[in-house]
Design an enzyme around this catalytic site. Structure first.
Site, PDB file in Angstrom:
ATOM      1  N   GLY A 119       1.483  -4.656  -4.237  1.00 29.20           N
ATOM      2  CA  GLY A 119       2.127  -5.019  -5.504  1.00 29.20           C
ATOM      3  C   GLY A 119       3.540  -5.504  -5.268  1.00 29.20           C
ATOM      4  O   GLY A 119       4.249  -4.959  -4.430  1.00 29.20           O
ATOM      5  N   ARG A 174      -3.956  -9.154  -2.300  1.00 29.31           N
ATOM      6  CA  ARG A 174      -4.788  -8.085  -1.770  1.00 29.31           C
ATOM      7  C   ARG A 174      -5.794  -8.747  -0.822  1.00 29.31           C
ATOM      8  O   ARG A 174      -6.241  -9.863  -1.065  1.00 29.31           O
ATOM      9  CB  ARG A 174      -5.538  -7.373  -2.890  1.00 29.31           C
ATOM     10  N   ASP A 193       2.176   2.074   0.662  1.00 24.61           N
ATOM     11  CA  ASP A 193       1.410   2.786   1.688  1.00 24.61           C
ATOM     12  C   ASP A 193       0.135   2.052   2.094  1.00 24.61           C
ATOM     13  O   ASP A 193      -0.252   2.103   3.267  1.00 24.61           O
ATOM     14  CB  ASP A 193       1.157   4.244   1.288  1.00 24.61           C
ATOM     15  N   THR A 253       8.074  -0.772  -3.128  1.00 21.11           N
ATOM     16  CA  THR A 253       7.128  -0.401  -4.180  1.00 21.11           C
ATOM     17  C   THR A 253       7.912   0.253  -5.300  1.00 21.11           C
ATOM     18  O   THR A 253       8.826   1.026  -5.038  1.00 21.11           O
ATOM     19  CB  THR A 253       6.042   0.585  -3.675  1.00 21.11           C
ATOM     20  N   ASP A 260       7.030   2.529  -7.246  1.00 22.63           N
ATOM     21  CA  ASP A 260       6.648   3.913  -7.563  1.00 22.63           C
ATOM     22  C   ASP A 260       7.485   4.973  -6.849  1.00 22.63           C
ATOM     23  O   ASP A 260       7.438   6.141  -7.227  1.00 22.63           O
ATOM     24  CB  ASP A 260       5.172   4.136  -7.228  1.00 22.63           C
ATOM     25  N   ASP A 302       6.982   6.419  -4.096  1.00 22.16           N
ATOM     26  CA  ASP A 302       6.101   7.513  -3.674  1.00 22.16           C
ATOM     27  C   ASP A 302       5.846   7.522  -2.168  1.00 22.16           C
ATOM     28  O   ASP A 302       4.766   7.913  -1.727  1.00 22.16           O
ATOM     29  CB  ASP A 302       4.774   7.427  -4.434  1.00 22.16           C
ATOM     30  N   ARG A 337       0.999   5.887 -10.645  1.00 21.31           N
ATOM     31  CA  ARG A 337      -0.384   6.330 -10.645  1.00 21.31           C
ATOM     32  C   ARG A 337      -0.513   7.719 -10.034  1.00 21.31           C
ATOM     33  O   ARG A 337      -1.303   8.534 -10.471  1.00 21.31           O
ATOM     34  CB  ARG A 337      -1.247   5.321  -9.868  1.00 21.31           C
TER      35      ARG A 337
END
Lengths: 348, 348, 348, 348
Positions: free
Chosen positions: A38, A99, A130, A153, A155, A157, A199
């Site tokens: 992303g 992707r 990741d 990213t 996020d 995370d 997510r």
């Protein structure tokens, strides 16, 4: 939940302010760079930093378009310092991203490795999350090409860095939306349930909840039952608050819709559910993301010059750190628990 | 579709630049003001303009909280020029707004009229959309209280004014989101289908489509079948465009989800559907909305002073106009057809 | 002050919604486009509209870099529809702009004409302000090359169009700065004197004053003595206002500094003078500027196809109009006097 | 330049997530809070956090208006949790601020202490910069009233905290201006010299230089001669860069004007000097400032409850720290030297 083992922190031998060209023990002459997964605001600043740091060190850079998908199709080309002029402020990624299912196969990765060898590349910088680091890890394992990851990213995370590129901008974008909804919420004395990205992680949700003055926040890391919100809302109404803001991370069971339904079922009050969605990925990157991207882009080039491989560069307490790629996804990074608690207290 | 009869345009006898206090043939001493229906950015600027113009003319102002709901419950209070200081830049409405079922009954309106008489009010300014104007119209019909409407709704769907308060800000907010999604769309070469507000009108959609460089736009005013989008997307891909933006007004049959589904069904391409929702109502009003609100707020007070009643103040070609309230909802205002056509041409 | 003679308004025979290719009585095959003078947000949207409208009509476009300076140096090149992709949202001008002394000489213009003939160009679209229109006018007079002007300047000081491209964005940028200064002004109860752009015209100043809730506004069009501000400030302090905002157009005698000095001399109060400067030229164009630019870019191509020459395209009451270039600078466009008056009244 | 001794870091005994009311060894029942010195975005979020944390702990809060000036005039009043609703997103300070000469005298401070005793206050929270901390320090020294400082200043020049409240927003505001000027700089191929705030510190300048992709940055901490810029600009032109951005902190000798003059003298090139000024103080605070303010506001209340006094709360590596007030101004915090170096490298 969080693993207490810190990522490996190393002082930078190359960061000699006086040096124009730094020592290059690994003898790196040419590197490749790609963005994957992303998109995140600040990726362009990272690309720019990789290209310009390399150039400053006398190293050539090959840009790969469309991430790993472009790599196994051979979409490579030289990138000079002028090619990355005037992109630091742009959202998205000028190298494009995609992707790729093919990359998940050994055959796909072999094709990519072939192109990298043809281009005589001494290392690859992968900017992504990741999933992208998995792809990079296997490329190095199977074909011996040194890879360095840059965390890109929204996020936040990834274990091994306090922040990921794009996170700060995503928080501001979500917060701006919350401020707007608050205008309407306060005017109509309404309850807004707002779903932000995340997510598997509640980092954005917690930051936005504190900064947005939310009454309640729900994150995937936490087992808090949705029914908790009913009491919060009832207390809030009892205190005479005009309008309420509830923040829900997309990964929380059922998302914002489930929370909104629970409120209506439990209190009889009408709610407005808003899913912010992909707007959180875009936009001009804020200063913090551009600065982080600039530092990590530079650090990635230095890492390859030092002979590092299979690591992610990150920052911990403002210092550059290096973490083995597999550790970045094996361990999890908890949300800031102080903030999480704070969100609740300050909405009294 | 559009009725060609122009709204009544009248030169302003009161707009005498030299006059400090204007003639007040209707002998207005005190007026009330309320906001009603969905909130819109710029409503506060309109409230401020009503209060300050009145004050400048020696007229007192009573603020009604929570719209018609507050009116029939008696939530009235005096508003002075200092009470509206520092609100011109704020979203939402400081007078609050609410939907009221009671107001739809003669009994409810009788209660409201009683309070207005108790407060000795010579007229009422209602800031809102067509639902609010209905409520105002019946109040005047049944109880003889002069009402003047100020168009405050983001949808721009009122006949008798080129623009409504809040519309400009809503367009900017939606456009900002489109710009952000374009970053991701261009980076991933993806198709975004974006739903903007407009239950019965495509004004926001058309503006956003042109300004956002969208490939296609769907509006409720038009019978264009959803299948049209399939060809547009296929041509766009054939031309090598990176990413597509499709704008859909919420009132178009099926909304953005239906359009997204049609694209996937017809082309096999993945789409991302984003519903912008309530964020379009909030935020600091842009200059155009504050200016429009300032002028209409002033014009509403002047209208009551002139003895006008049952009319909406608006602007046509930059001039203040007056339109009977019932005309504002009986006739419909078409979207700008030149722009609608232009949206398509410029996305070639 | 304003000349009442309206610019020539003509219905567009080419605006046939059903037509894919429009009639082209002038037989235009290839046109050139350049941006000139100070840059303005929305110029890129205008370039895009010129290129895409032409392409849609089967006409080729030659882009000239660096305005007239580039034209007499031969910096020309073909521009296709994909070359203007993803620029509608960008500030500045991708064709670059420059001031040129050489162009003011007949020899310079002769060189430019030679290049245009070499490129076999049937007409030239010039996006800029009145200086640029002078340059275009002489090129047509001396060498017979049809020119059409598109008003692109933040100052909005061209006769023959209600608005110029860039004006709306400049107003928003200035207003955003005023909102920020108001935060500090209100917190410190201070007087801010803010200079906005407008060397000969007060359009930006008046809009910003109304939208920013300023206490006073000074424009070059008006003989108001600087001493007037002293009384305004004293009244404002007497009313208990927290902080004051005074707006000054750069063309007002002495600028903001003179006004600030007068306040301090007359009241003994401290002031903060802020000159907003060039930030007003930059930034992502707002929707209104992109829409205006899109329409005028299309109209300019249509004008050349119709055989028009030596005219500026503009909008009056939302309709496309054509005005001889020399008229655009010979007549002056007054500020909106209603707004000017309103600014004062609403700050009571 | 920077003192390496770290500020005292202490784990928070009160931060027990399960506890609703925390231990209160100091037996605090009522505290006062004020904002002082230059306003900074996020001050309102800090006020809110102080009030709500205290309320959550059963402690009353007295708000002091207009800083120390208001304190010695007795402008005090109770502040409840609802009084600070809907202010987290607002710039400036709702408690107002002012400079006070009287406070610099022992008599002035004695007056202030008298009011605090009359209001039966157990401690005072002061939100401001080092001048404000001096004032707080003397109040405690002379009158024994426990004070805790919260760092609120856009300059980020306080020792004992990684960041100060308002800094992040000021950087974004300055960066936004730089992005806008870059549009014009790139379009005209011009050199912009931009002065950002920082009378004694280059923190804002360095961040903005890296994030804005500036060619050169000048800060007060550094002896770099202004002549250095001449070579930078000449190299930049030689490389074919379109436009240059030079950032200067206001505290650098001579400021932006001196740098601009040096460039013109040394290269003959025209420059545009822009002084951003007070707009950097205003605006909606960004998320990072609201979060920092929320955490520090909570920490300040906890500090008083623990019996701490004469200390500033801050964050170091994300942890709450406490630093004696006099240390915050006696030691200096260097700019991030890695970033400073990086700014230069990445502009190649």
């Amino acid at each position: 939940m969080t693993d207490a083992t810190p990522p490996q922190t190393a002082p930078h031998p190359l960061l000699d302010p006086g040096a124009c060209a730094s020592p290059n023990p690994a003898g790196v002459r040419r590197i490749a760079v790609l963005t994957s997964g992303g998109d995140a605001p600040g990726m362009n600043a990272a690309i720019r930093a990789v290209v310009r740091t390399a150039s400053h060190q006398g190293i050539e850079v090959v840009g790969v378009r469309r991430g790993f998908a472009g790599l196994h199709r051979g979409e490579l080309g030289l990138l000079g310092p002028r090619d990355v002029a005037n992109i630091i402020q742009r959202g998205g990624t000028t190298l494009l991203t995609a992707r790729s299912r093919t990359w998940r196969t050994p055959e796909g990765r072999a094709l990519g490795a072939k192109y990298l060898r043809e281009w005589d590349v001494d290392g690859l910088v992968v900017i992504g999350g990741d999933g992208s680091f998995h792809g990079a890890h296997f490329l190095q394992e199977e074909h011996g090409i040194p890879v360095i990851g840059i965390p890109g990213t929204i996020d936040n995370d990834l274990y091994g860095t306090d922040y990921t590129i794009g996170y700060f901008t995503a928080v501001e974008t979500a917060l701006d939306a919350v401020d707007k909804l608050r205008d309407t919420g306060a005017s109509h004395e309404r309850i807004f349930v707002i779903e932000v990205m995340g997510r598997h992680a509640g980092h954005i949700a917690v930051d936005v909840a504190v900064a947005g003055g939310a009454e309640e926040v729900f994150i995937p890391e936490d087992g808090k039952p949705v029914s908790d919100v009913v009491q919060t809302v009832q207390e809030s109404v009892a205190k005479g608050k005009r309008g309420s803001i509830i923040i829900v991370a997309e990964g929380y069971a059922g998302g914002a819709q489930a929370v909104g339904d629970a409120i209506t079922a439990g209190t009889g009050l009408e709610t407005r559910v808003t899913i912010l969605g992909h707007i959180q990925r875009g936009g001009t990157p804020v200063a913090s993301d551009r600065i982080l991207a600039s530092r990590l882009g530079e650090a990635a080039v230095f890492a390859l010059m030092e002979g590092r491989r299979g690591e992610m560069v990150g920052t911990t307490c403002g210092q550059i750190t290096h973490t083995p790629l597999h550790v970045t996804w094996e361990r999890s990074k908890d949300v800031n628990r102080d903030l999480y608690r704070c969100a609740k207290t300050l909405s009294v």
